[in-house]
Design a protein around this motif. Structure first.
Motif: not given
Lengths: 264, 384
Positions: B332-335, B251-259
């Motif tokens: 993947m989306d963040a990249i 969950v934290g990793l997804i948040q990091a990607c979003r931010e």
């Protein structure tokens, strides 16, 4: 020894500040509130003194319900208990009104030492500690960057930051000190500290219990009248040079960096 | 239903967020690049109670509820998955397993030392030839007087090279299959116990992963964890906690990607406007936000069951399966949002992708989670 720390809850340094429509204040919704960063040095100093010399540490704070969050943070860091000056009558006090309220809460505690941050990062006035010291008839040392307790335990030698150097001052307790960055490295609250903090006492203190009258505090007593707040001017748009010979453009950029931006 | 966090949970989020931003995130890139274990960070976490969050106070922990435990794990995972994985193993797989299965003497002896961070723990289940088929343990334990003699090898063990204490699973009687399994508390200094670090991992490069070799390791009978025959149950209950921690970290990793993606998309200008203003970029950011919220709610649902002491295996499998898959997609989306820059380590999103990759493999692959959920739904086991 008994140490009181005066606390203020301020907007986070990274919060975006928006003015209210009437320009008389700031929009408080969606602001993240934190303990005034300079007050962290005061809390840390109080805890270190207590760890070394024993005693009790009390945090005193004025403001609406939300300020108890900052007080709980101080309690989680290790402060023993809190007094919360909480009354609509205290709202919109100027520095004198705020100091009067704090003095009323602090006086019955008979502290040996009162620690404050050097200033709050919101209004940046740095007045409350000085007025507080006057009201309590205590000596004050401001902008303390180093503090050594005297051998008698009833005094301290403090280094003050002044323009171009430091001033070394000896002060007898009880006294008011305002703490600057560099005095110490504030600790993180710990998980056990957070769990313990919820059981520590925060005593609410209203106008009636404080012994003050409605004329002493709040908007009515304020000697300062805010006319309006102004937002920071919008950042001017960047200048773009194009479709010229490169050496000409470089010359213009250098000229502007030197004369307008003044960064080279 | 109450979706509001308690004041303590909010304070823990705030503390963990600040610690993660100030103490963990700044060194994450370098630790990843050079495979540096976060010794210094763990040293700072110990006194703050971060290394034994959900362990009760009487055993030296902070006594956090499971949602607070997830919140802390999220925040650490947002800053650095390697530190998070170190914690997942040390706290959830090692300590919570000892808390559930340990005798009073074992709990009193080990938990305070683990919870304070004086020593690290690890969990030796996986073997060179035993992964998803965890019951098929090749490591053997033979009783000899008042000792158990352990022989075998454990593979892909997080913290192996750093842990002073390992929970080792072994077969005591091959003829009994899964019912012959037992768990043992094995100290690093036991003669015949050795470890070998594994280097060159795709992600989680700042975490320690290794092999444990057991050659005639004599373990006192008092170090049996649970009873002989309970080994598989001990392992599965450990995984219920480990998976929960992995899910929260994801969950934290997804948040990091979003931010990271939101910040970059607002700065990066193409076709004369920030790319955040393009619908196809917003689609990816919206997907990250939705999967972050969904993953978080699934984790808190499992945490709620843990807090109530109700069965949480299925809820935890669901949370782990969803969060880890969503974290991969988010990375993947963040990249994709970052374009070419996201492909270099100038930005953190390439590390997020490499770190996210293992989460659908360890502590039960996504396929194993699906089989557990599928068995629960159909009543038919597709395992064997």
């Amino acid at each position: 020894m008994k140490i009181v720390v005066c606390l203020k809850q301020t907007p986070d340094t990274e919060a975006t500040i928006k003015l209210t429509a009437d320009k008389q204040g700031i929009e408080e919704q969606n602001i993240k509130w934190v303990m005034n960063p300079y007050d962290e040095y005061a809390v840390e100093q109080a805890l270190r003194l207590k760890e070394k010399h024993g005693g009790e540490t009390v945090v005193v704070c004025m403001g609406p319900d939300r300020v108890t969050e900052a007080m709980r943070t101080a309690l989680a860091m290790g402060m023993d208990k809190g007094v919360h000056l909480k009354d609509d009558a205290f709202a919109h006090s100027d520095a004198t009104g705020t100091a009067k309220a704090l003095a009323a809460a602090i006086k019955p505690l008979s502290p040996d030492l009162i620690l404050c941050g050097r200033q709050a990062i919101d209004w940046d006035m740095a007045q409350v500690p000085a007025i507080l010291a006057e009201l309590l008839d205590m000596p004050q040392v401001t902008v303390v960057a180093k503090m050594e307790m005297g051998a008698d335990g009833k005094s301290a030698v403090c280094n003050r930051r002044i323009e171009g150097g430091e001033e070394v001052v000896e002060v007898k307790f009880p006294a008011v000190l305002t703490c600057d960055k560099g005095l110490n490295e504030p600790r993180y609250a710990s998980l056990p500290g957070i769990m313990k903090a919820k059981k520590k006492e925060i005593k609410p203190l209203g106008l009636a219990e404080s012994g003050l009258s409605a004329n002493d505090v709040g908007k009515a007593s304020s000697k300062v009248q805010i006319l309006e707040y102004l937002p920071l001017p919008e950042r001017p748009p960047g200048k773009v040079f194009k479709e010229q010979e490169t050496p000409d453009m470089v010359k213009q950029v250098v000229k502007l960096l030197r004369e307008e931006a003044k960064i080279i | 239903m109450d979706f509001d966090l308690t004041d303590e949970q909010k304070a823990i989020r705030e503390l963990a967020r600040r610690f993660a931003d100030e103490e963990i995130a700044p060194s994450a890139k370098e630790r990843d690049e050079k495979e540096i274990f976060p010794d210094e960070i763990l040293k700072k976490m110990g006194p703050l109670g971060f290394l034994g969050g959900p362990i009760p106070k009487e055993y030296g922990g902070a006594g956090l509820d499971y949602i607070a435990h997830a919140i802390l794990t999220e925040e650490v995972g947002r800053a650095c998955s390697s530190v998070r994985t170190t914690l997942s193993v040390h706290i959830s797989l090692a300590q919570l397993t000892i808390l559930k299965w340990g005798s009073e003497a074992q709990k009193k002896h080990w938990l305070p030392r683990l919870a304070s961070g004086e020593i690290l723990g690890c969990f030796g289940l996986t073997e060179p030839d035993t992964g998803s088929d965890a019951a098929n343990q090749k490591t053997t334990a033979l009783k000899k007087g008042d000792r158990w003699i352990l022989n075998g090898a454990k593979m892909w063990i997080s913290n192996a090279g750093k842990a002073e204490l390992a929970i080792i699973f072994a077969q005591t009687d091959k003829s009994k299959g899964a019912k012959g399994l037992a768990a043992f508390l094995v100290e690093r200094n036991t003669p015949g116990y050795s470890t070998r670090d594994i280097h060159g991992k795709l992600g989680m490069r700042s975490s320690n992963t290794g092999e444990i070799i057991l050659e005639d390791c004599a373990v006192p009978a008092a170090n049996l964890l649970g009873e002989v025959g309970q080994g598989f149950k001990v392992a599965m209950s450990g995984l219920d906690h480990g998976r929960y921690s992995v899910a929260a970290g994801s969950v934290g990793l997804i948040q990091a990607c979003r931010e990271a993606s939101v910040a970059y998309a607002k700065e990066r200008v193409q076709f004369g406007k920030p790319i955040a203003g393009f619908q196809l970029v917003q689609e990816m950011i919206a997907r990250m936000r939705v999967s972050e919220d969904a993953a978080r709610l699934l984790v808190y649902q499992a945490g709620h069951l843990k807090n109530r002491g109700r069965p949480d295996t299925i809820a935890t499998c669901i949370a782990k399966y969803f969060s880890t898959e969503a974290a991969q997609q988010a990375a993947m989306d963040a990249i994709q949002v970052h374009g070419g820059y996201g492909y270099s380590n100038e930005y953190p999103v390439e590390r997020y992708l490499r770190d996210a990759r293992v989460a659908t493999l360890y502590e039960g692959t996504s396929q194993i989670q699906q089989l557990i959920i599928g068995r629960h739904e159909t009543g038919i086991s597709a395992f064997v």
